[in-house]
Design a protein around this motif. Structure first.
Motif, PDB file in Angstrom:
ATOM      1  N   PRO A  81       0.812  -1.224   0.000  1.00 41.52           N
ATOM      2  CA  PRO A  81       0.000   0.000   0.000  1.00 41.52           C
ATOM      3  C   PRO A  81       0.843   1.272   0.000  1.00 41.52           C
ATOM      4  O   PRO A  81       0.384   2.321  -0.450  1.00 41.52           O
ATOM      5  N   SER A  82       2.091   1.183   0.466  1.00 40.39           N
ATOM      6  CA  SER A  82       2.971   2.355   0.462  1.00 40.39           C
ATOM      7  C   SER A  82       3.339   2.806  -0.942  1.00 40.39           C
ATOM      8  O   SER A  82       3.854   3.917  -1.127  1.00 40.39           O
ATOM      9  N   SER A  83       3.072   1.962  -1.953  1.00 41.79           N
ATOM     10  CA  SER A  83       3.358   2.352  -3.340  1.00 41.79           C
ATOM     11  C   SER A  83       2.258   3.231  -3.930  1.00 41.79           C
ATOM     12  O   SER A  83       2.428   3.812  -5.010  1.00 41.79           O
ATOM     13  N   ILE A  84       1.127   3.350  -3.237  1.00 42.84           N
ATOM     14  CA  ILE A  84      -0.008   4.135  -3.740  1.00 42.84           C
ATOM     15  C   ILE A  84       0.320   5.620  -3.732  1.00 42.84           C
ATOM     16  O   ILE A  84       0.865   6.150  -2.765  1.00 42.84           O
ATOM     17  N   ILE A  85      -0.020   6.295  -4.832  1.00 41.42           N
ATOM     18  CA  ILE A  85       0.060   7.748  -4.893  1.00 41.42           C
ATOM     19  C   ILE A  85      -1.295   8.266  -5.359  1.00 41.42           C
ATOM     20  O   ILE A  85      -1.822   7.827  -6.383  1.00 41.42           O
ATOM     21  N   PHE A 120       4.731   3.836  -7.094  1.00 36.80           N
ATOM     22  CA  PHE A 120       4.547   2.894  -8.204  1.00 36.80           C
ATOM     23  C   PHE A 120       3.097   2.432  -8.373  1.00 36.80           C
ATOM     24  O   PHE A 120       2.838   1.472  -9.099  1.00 36.80           O
ATOM     25  N   LEU A 121       2.160   3.123  -7.713  1.00 41.10           N
ATOM     26  CA  LEU A 121       0.750   2.803  -7.939  1.00 41.10           C
ATOM     27  C   LEU A 121      -0.102   4.078  -7.929  1.00 41.10           C
ATOM     28  O   LEU A 121      -0.819   4.354  -6.974  1.00 41.10           O
ATOM     29  N   PRO A 122      -0.044   4.875  -9.002  1.00 37.22           N
ATOM     30  CA  PRO A 122      -0.971   6.004  -9.111  1.00 37.22           C
ATOM     31  C   PRO A 122      -2.407   5.497  -9.174  1.00 37.22           C
ATOM     32  O   PRO A 122      -2.692   4.512  -9.872  1.00 37.22           O
ATOM     33  N   MET A 123      -3.310   6.177  -8.434  1.00 38.17           N
ATOM     34  CA  MET A 123      -4.720   5.793  -8.440  1.00 38.17           C
ATOM     35  C   MET A 123      -5.594   7.016  -8.668  1.00 38.17           C
ATOM     36  O   MET A 123      -5.226   8.140  -8.305  1.00 38.17           O
TER      37      MET A 123
END
Length: 241
Positions: A50-54, A132-135
């Motif tokens: 979850p820390s990769s979420i932006i 590494f995870l744009p949402m």
């Protein structure tokens, strides 16, 4: 805007508190072909932290030094209840378990992943960098009546790179939730990425990615992603394992 889960209240910020992000790999035949991968006999999945979420407005995607960074646009499911041992034939139950949707871009350090594949190593580093995870913003379920028949697209500097319908998924949502939840219990607030269509490729600092969802040709405003790419100033630099 916030949406109410069956077990509590979610906001955009609470997405980062998901217990896990489950990612379905190799779920579109043309994407499998473009990476010269083997077609899976059952859903294949891995995890992103979850820390990769932006989230929207939080800043750019950061490319670590020495990394060949690729985009992969995907429909994300935000679960609203606990799921365990789901029946793959139960479409209604699968859709009922989803509280909302989002669009996501599964960023991948392709050279790191290729080395891992070659040497039989885990993919965690290739998928897990910060940003590494744009949402996108959360999308109400009423705006996506049939998640198996929507159009995903991604542009780099206004050039279309990915554009395909989710009706091309090899494994649909009931099967995804079934196979996943037989291995690990899915909790309310967990995020499931459903795979990417063909057209994946690299982005470099200075590029701008724009992505979205169309339903019956109409854009969903909440699904829009626009995000720049910048080079990392942190100490990490890719080196062969």
């Amino acid at each position: 805007m916030s949406l109410t889960f069956r077990r509590g209240l979610t906001t955009m910020a609470s997405l980062k508190k998901a217990s896990k992000v489950v990612c379905i790999g190799r779920n579109y035949a043309d994407h499998i072909a473009e990476l010269n991968s083997a077609k899976p006999k059952q859903p294949f999945f891995f995890l992103k932290p979850p820390s990769s979420i932006i989230l929207p407005g939080e800043g750019p995607v950061i490319r670590p030094r020495g990394v060949d960074m690729h985009y992969e646009v995907e429909l994300a499911l935000i679960l609203g209840k606990r799921v365990r041992d789901h029946d793959a034939s139960d479409l209604k139950g699968a859709l009922d378990a989803i509280e909302s949707y989002a669009l996501s871009i599964d960023m991948t350090a392709r050279n790191v992943q290729n080395e891992a594949k070659k040497k039989g190593l885990p993919w965690d580093i290739a998928k897990g960098f910060d940003t590494f995870l744009p949402m996108s913003k959360l999308i109400e379920k009423s705006k996506i009546q049939d998640p198996h028949n929507i159009e995903l697209y991604l542009k780099v500097n206004d050039e279309v790179r990915q554009n395909a319908s989710t009706n091309l998924m090899l494994f649909q949502i009931p099967r995804i939730l079934s196979d996943t939840s037989k291995v690990m219990t899915l909790e309310a607030g967990d995020i499931v990425l459903t795979g990417t269509p063909k057209g994946v490729g690299p982005v470099v600092p200075g590029d701008v990615m724009r992505a979205g969802i169309r339903v019956d040709g109409k854009e969903i405003e909440e699904a829009r992603i626009e995000i720049e790419v910048e080079e990392s100033t942190r100490p990490y630099e890719y080196a062969e394992t």
